[in-house]
Design a protein around this motif. Structure first.
Motif, PDB file in Angstrom:
ATOM      1  N   MET A  18       0.842  -1.248  -0.125  1.00 41.67           N
ATOM      2  CA  MET A  18      -0.267   0.086  -0.052  1.00 41.67           C
ATOM      3  C   MET A  18       0.893   1.275   0.087  1.00 41.67           C
ATOM      4  N   GLY A  19       1.804   1.193   0.759  1.00 44.13           N
ATOM      5  CA  GLY A  19       2.706   2.413   0.990  1.00 44.13           C
ATOM      6  C   GLY A  19       3.492   2.624  -0.081  1.00 44.13           C
ATOM      7  N   ARG A  20       4.078   1.608  -0.699  1.00 44.13           N
ATOM      8  CA  ARG A  20       4.865   1.842  -2.056  1.00 44.13           C
ATOM      9  C   ARG A  20       3.959   2.065  -3.208  1.00 44.13           C
ATOM     10  N   LEU A  21       2.715   1.808  -3.341  1.00 45.73           N
ATOM     11  CA  LEU A  21       1.851   2.402  -4.450  1.00 45.73           C
ATOM     12  C   LEU A  21       1.795   3.583  -4.027  1.00 45.73           C
ATOM     13  N   ILE A  22       1.563   4.272  -2.910  1.00 43.70           N
ATOM     14  CA  ILE A  22       1.434   5.663  -2.854  1.00 43.70           C
ATOM     15  C   ILE A  22       2.651   6.424  -3.108  1.00 43.70           C
ATOM     16  N   ALA A  23       3.904   5.868  -2.825  1.00 40.42           N
ATOM     17  CA  ALA A  23       5.142   6.527  -3.010  1.00 40.42           C
ATOM     18  C   ALA A  23       5.374   6.439  -4.501  1.00 40.42           C
ATOM     19  N   HIS A  24       5.126   5.394  -5.251  1.00 42.70           N
ATOM     20  CA  HIS A  24       5.445   5.445  -6.570  1.00 42.70           C
ATOM     21  C   HIS A  24       4.433   6.175  -7.418  1.00 42.70           C
ATOM     22  N   ALA A  25       3.078   6.208  -6.947  1.00 37.79           N
ATOM     23  CA  ALA A  25       2.062   7.244  -7.754  1.00 37.79           C
ATOM     24  C   ALA A  25       2.530   8.686  -7.643  1.00 37.79           C
ATOM     25  N   GLY A  26       3.030   8.853  -6.220  1.00 32.24           N
ATOM     26  CA  GLY A  26       3.612  10.383  -6.055  1.00 32.24           C
ATOM     27  C   GLY A  26       4.918  10.790  -6.684  1.00 32.24           C
ATOM     28  N   MET A  27       5.769   9.667  -6.996  1.00 30.75           N
ATOM     29  CA  MET A  27       7.010   9.936  -7.937  1.00 30.75           C
ATOM     30  C   MET A  27       6.357  10.085  -9.336  1.00 30.75           C
ATOM     31  N   LEU A  28       5.566   9.263  -9.790  1.00 35.74           N
ATOM     32  CA  LEU A  28       5.040   9.454 -11.289  1.00 35.74           C
ATOM     33  C   LEU A  28       4.473  10.682 -11.363  1.00 35.74           C
ATOM     34  N   GLU A  29       3.860  11.320 -10.551  1.00 39.81           N
ATOM     35  CA  GLU A  29       3.161  12.823 -10.579  1.00 39.81           C
ATOM     36  C   GLU A  29       4.462  13.778 -10.154  1.00 39.81           C
ATOM     37  N   GLY A  30       5.710  13.460 -10.089  1.00 39.34           N
ATOM     38  CA  GLY A  30       6.668  14.508 -10.139  1.00 39.34           C
ATOM     39  C   GLY A  30       6.995  15.112  -8.778  1.00 39.34           C
ATOM     40  N   LYS A  31       6.443  14.492  -7.655  1.00 40.77           N
ATOM     41  CA  LYS A  31       6.328  14.913  -6.338  1.00 40.77           C
ATOM     42  C   LYS A  31       7.553  14.103  -5.726  1.00 40.77           C
ATOM     43  N   LEU A 132      -6.976   1.523   0.840  1.00 42.03           N
ATOM     44  CA  LEU A 132      -6.206   2.430  -0.260  1.00 42.03           C
ATOM     45  C   LEU A 132      -6.988   3.421  -1.010  1.00 42.03           C
ATOM     46  N   GLY A 133      -7.872   2.630  -1.505  1.00 37.80           N
ATOM     47  CA  GLY A 133      -8.784   3.473  -2.476  1.00 37.80           C
ATOM     48  C   GLY A 133      -9.613   4.627  -1.738  1.00 37.80           C
ATOM     49  N   SER A 134      -9.956   4.262  -0.441  1.00 36.60           N
ATOM     50  CA  SER A 134     -10.702   5.114   0.254  1.00 36.60           C
ATOM     51  C   SER A 134      -9.695   6.415   0.900  1.00 36.60           C
ATOM     52  N   TYR A 135      -8.293   5.978   1.080  1.00 37.73           N
ATOM     53  CA  TYR A 135      -7.364   6.999   1.485  1.00 37.73           C
ATOM     54  C   TYR A 135      -7.063   8.057   0.157  1.00 37.73           C
ATOM     55  N   ILE A 136      -7.028   7.305  -0.878  1.00 35.94           N
ATOM     56  CA  ILE A 136      -6.842   8.353  -2.021  1.00 35.94           C
ATOM     57  C   ILE A 136      -8.010   9.215  -2.401  1.00 35.94           C
ATOM     58  N   ALA A 137      -9.206   8.551  -2.302  1.00 38.15           N
ATOM     59  CA  ALA A 137     -10.201   9.511  -2.699  1.00 38.15           C
ATOM     60  C   ALA A 137     -10.351  10.648  -1.608  1.00 38.15           C
ATOM     61  N   LYS A 138     -10.060  10.277  -0.054  1.00 39.17           N
ATOM     62  CA  LYS A 138     -10.183  11.321   0.949  1.00 39.17           C
ATOM     63  C   LYS A 138      -9.137  12.238   0.728  1.00 39.17           C
ATOM     64  N   SER A 139      -7.931  11.896   0.757  1.00 40.45           N
ATOM     65  CA  SER A 139      -6.789  12.615   0.931  1.00 40.45           C
ATOM     66  C   SER A 139      -6.353  13.586  -0.647  1.00 40.45           C
ATOM     67  N   LYS A 140      -6.733  13.001  -1.587  1.00 39.24           N
ATOM     68  CA  LYS A 140      -6.304  13.546  -3.027  1.00 39.24           C
ATOM     69  C   LYS A 140      -4.997  13.677  -3.092  1.00 39.24           C
ATOM     70  N   ASN A 166      -7.166  -5.554  -8.268  1.00 40.71           N
ATOM     71  CA  ASN A 166      -6.709  -4.657  -7.363  1.00 40.71           C
ATOM     72  C   ASN A 166      -7.518  -3.256  -7.685  1.00 40.71           C
ATOM     73  N   LYS A 167      -7.539  -3.169  -8.943  1.00 36.18           N
ATOM     74  CA  LYS A 167      -8.126  -1.685  -9.750  1.00 36.18           C
ATOM     75  C   LYS A 167      -9.773  -1.654  -9.044  1.00 36.18           C
ATOM     76  N   GLU A 168     -10.236  -2.976  -9.050  1.00 36.03           N
ATOM     77  CA  GLU A 168     -11.566  -2.958  -8.814  1.00 36.03           C
ATOM     78  C   GLU A 168     -11.860  -2.558  -7.340  1.00 36.03           C
ATOM     79  N   ALA A 169     -11.034  -3.400  -6.406  1.00 37.47           N
ATOM     80  CA  ALA A 169     -10.921  -3.113  -5.052  1.00 37.47           C
ATOM     81  C   ALA A 169     -10.648  -1.665  -4.833  1.00 37.47           C
ATOM     82  N   LEU A 170      -9.685  -1.089  -5.481  1.00 41.61           N
ATOM     83  CA  LEU A 170      -9.458   0.386  -5.515  1.00 41.61           C
ATOM     84  C   LEU A 170     -10.685   1.273  -5.751  1.00 41.61           C
ATOM     85  N   LYS A 171     -11.512   1.104  -6.564  1.00 43.84           N
ATOM     86  CA  LYS A 171     -12.633   1.939  -6.983  1.00 43.84           C
ATOM     87  C   LYS A 171     -13.713   1.615  -6.052  1.00 43.84           C
TER      88      LYS A 171
END
Lengths: 179, 351
Positions: A18-31, A132-140, A166-171
């Protein structure tokens, strides 16, 4: 933009991913991002946790004593980290495994029946993605689409079925927040 | 721009070594650096002509490093605190024989078998020699995963330049954390030729020997004096970072992961109107004595923070030459210092 997140649960619940995906996504967004796992003998069958920092500024300390967000996947994790969450922060609670209420009245609480939804999807192992899906939606803190990309890059080719699940679960987790 | 990859510190060191042309690795697993040896196994076994050996012990591994280096190879070993202690005899031999190599120490709590959590208790061992005899390693103290990459590459280059072992001194926190990294283009043509000294076929030339001794005291003295001159020459390789150094209330000196934590302390202090500066040595040997002395001419309070009982603080005191007050704050045993603890310590000193 800054979020400092602690994610905690049993070893085997997919906490570190879960943590790695947040970090990886953040990296992809240039953060700027940093991911720090707990490591040691306690990981074998015991509790696992990791810290993720995602920021528009350079990350200073990778150690976070008081997180802005907490994702508690089981009761021992909630007991341990609830008192540490920054005032005004957010706690995502896996309602399926945690029946008690939150003691704190100065934080925002999101209850997610992560295991129940994962069971509905036919695989208990994606409970982590629901939360994780709930976290992403909540925190943006990152876009859901970027998390999908991170998921594809992490699991790689040949895992299409697992990626879809996994995508289905995130949604489903996202839906709890946005309705 | 090069691609950004999300990598664990330990794995990033491994990739950096291979990127810099390292084709020989010998080691023995130990937490919290085991991902590094695992990574080298995975990667080197797929490269033609490369060698990876999980040795029977740390002592065997460091002596394999001696052999590979004597044969002219770019070679690395890695371990964590207790394992690095086992390697010390071999490191002293490498220094005497003037053999370049890179040694990675991902420090954990000590002394003894200690703990597996992050610590900085091996500063003395790393910077003052570590084994017997008069020698020094070139010591780098990275504080991010990107620096683990950049300084590993630099360590290989300086080891070759001075024909001396170089050390990457990290800790469990850096080894385990993940951050985005980039690998700059590296041209293997930049690796210096070792044909004029390395062993190999002596066909067409006089046979050579590379040994870590000379039984004639006058001859050994010449060797040691040559090392001494080399350590003088190395001083120009000193590297450090300064942050917020114009007119601070106090200056903190910290290295590695703790320097990162201090940067958070600086941000928090600013909100309370306290101005903290930071000097972060990037090379621990050579140590930035002159840079710290210059700061001591302007600032009268220093705080040194380390995950130890206080080791680097001795070098800071030497640098400051009594011009400023030097205090120390540390935690040991594998306890990571929090930014708030450091801020409280600063407030005490400013009262």
């Amino acid at each position: 933009m800054l979020d400092e997140i602690i994610i905690a649960g049993f070893g085997g619940q997919g906490i570190l991913l879960m943590g790695r995906l947040i970090a990886h996504a953040g990296m992809l967004e240039g953060k700027h991002v940093a991911w720090m796992p707990s490591y040691g003998p306690e990981m074998r069958g015991g509790t696992a946790n990791c810290t993720v920092i995602i920021s528009s500024e350079e990350v200073a300390s990778p150690v976070v004593p008081n997180p802005l967000s907490l994702i508690a996947m089981n009761l021992p994790s909630l007991d341990k980290f609830e008192p540490l969450v920054e005032k005004g922060g957010t706690i995502i609670v896996n309602q399926s495994l945690i029946s008690r209420n939150i003691y704190r009245d100065d934080v925002e609480v999101v209850k997610v029946p992560a295991n129940d939804i994962a069971n509905e999807l036919g695989n208990l192992r994606v409970a982590n993605m629901v939360a994780l899906g709930s976290y992403i939606a909540k925190s943006k803190s990152v876009k859901m689409q970027t998390v999908f990309e991170a998921l594809e890059q992490t699991l790689g080719k040949g895992s299409e079925k697992i990626i879809e699940l996994n995508k289905e679960a995130l949604k489903r987790g996202e839906k709890i927040i946005i309705g | 721009m090069e691609e950004r990859l999300l990598m664990k510190g330990n794995e990033a060191i491994g990739e950096a070594a291979i990127h810099a042309g390292c084709r020989y690795y010998f080691g023995y697993p130990i937490t919290p650096q085991s991902e590094l040896i695992a990574y080298m196994a995975k990667r080197l076994l797929k490269i033609k002509g490369a060698t990876f050996i999980q040795a029977e012990s740390e002592i065997a591994a460091i002596n394999m490093v001696y052999g590979a280096s004597a044969a002219g190879g770019r070679v690395m070993t890695s371990s964590s605190s207790p394992g690095i202690s086992l390697k010390q005899e071999g490191i002293s031999y490498l220094a005497c024989a003037e053999l370049p190599c890179v040694i990675v120490n991902i420090m954990r709590g000590g002394p003894g078998l200690g703990s597996i959590q992050p610590a900085q208790g091996d500063y003395f061992q790393a910077t003052k020699g570590g084994g017997h005899g008069d020698y020094h390693l070139i010591v780098f103290a990275p504080s991010s995963v990107q620096e683990l990459v950049d300084l590993t590459i630099r360590a290989f280059s300086l080891a070759d330049k001075y024909r001396n072992p170089a050390m990457i001194l990290g800790d469990g926190l850096l080894g385990q954390m993940m951050e985005p990294v980039q690998f700059k283009e590296f041209d293997e043509k930049n690796i210096p030729s070792k044909e004029d000294w390395a062993l190999g076929s002596s066909h067409g030339r006089k046979p050579r020997r590379i040994v870590p001794f000379d039984l004639d005291p006058n001859e050994l003295e010449k060797i040691v004096n040559k090392l001494g001159q080399k350590y003088q020459d190395m001083q120009k390789e000193v590297e450090y970072e300064v942050v917020n150094i114009d007119n601070p209330d106090i200056v903190i000196v910290a290295y590695g992961s703790i320097a990162r934590i201090v940067k958070t302390t600086i941000q928090k202090a600013k909100q309370e109107g306290i101005n903290i500066g930071l000097v972060r040595p990037i090379t621990l040997y050579p140590f930035p004595y002159a840079a710290i002395e210059e700061v001591a001419n302007k600032v009268d309070k220093f705080l040194v923070t380390e995950m130890s009982l206080g080791q680097m603080v001795e070098d800071v005191k030497l640098a400051v030459k009594g011009k400023s007050q030097v205090s120390f704050y540390g935690r040991t045993g594998g306890v990571v210092i929090s930014p708030i603890e450091i801020l409280q310590e600063v407030k005490k000193l400013l009262d």
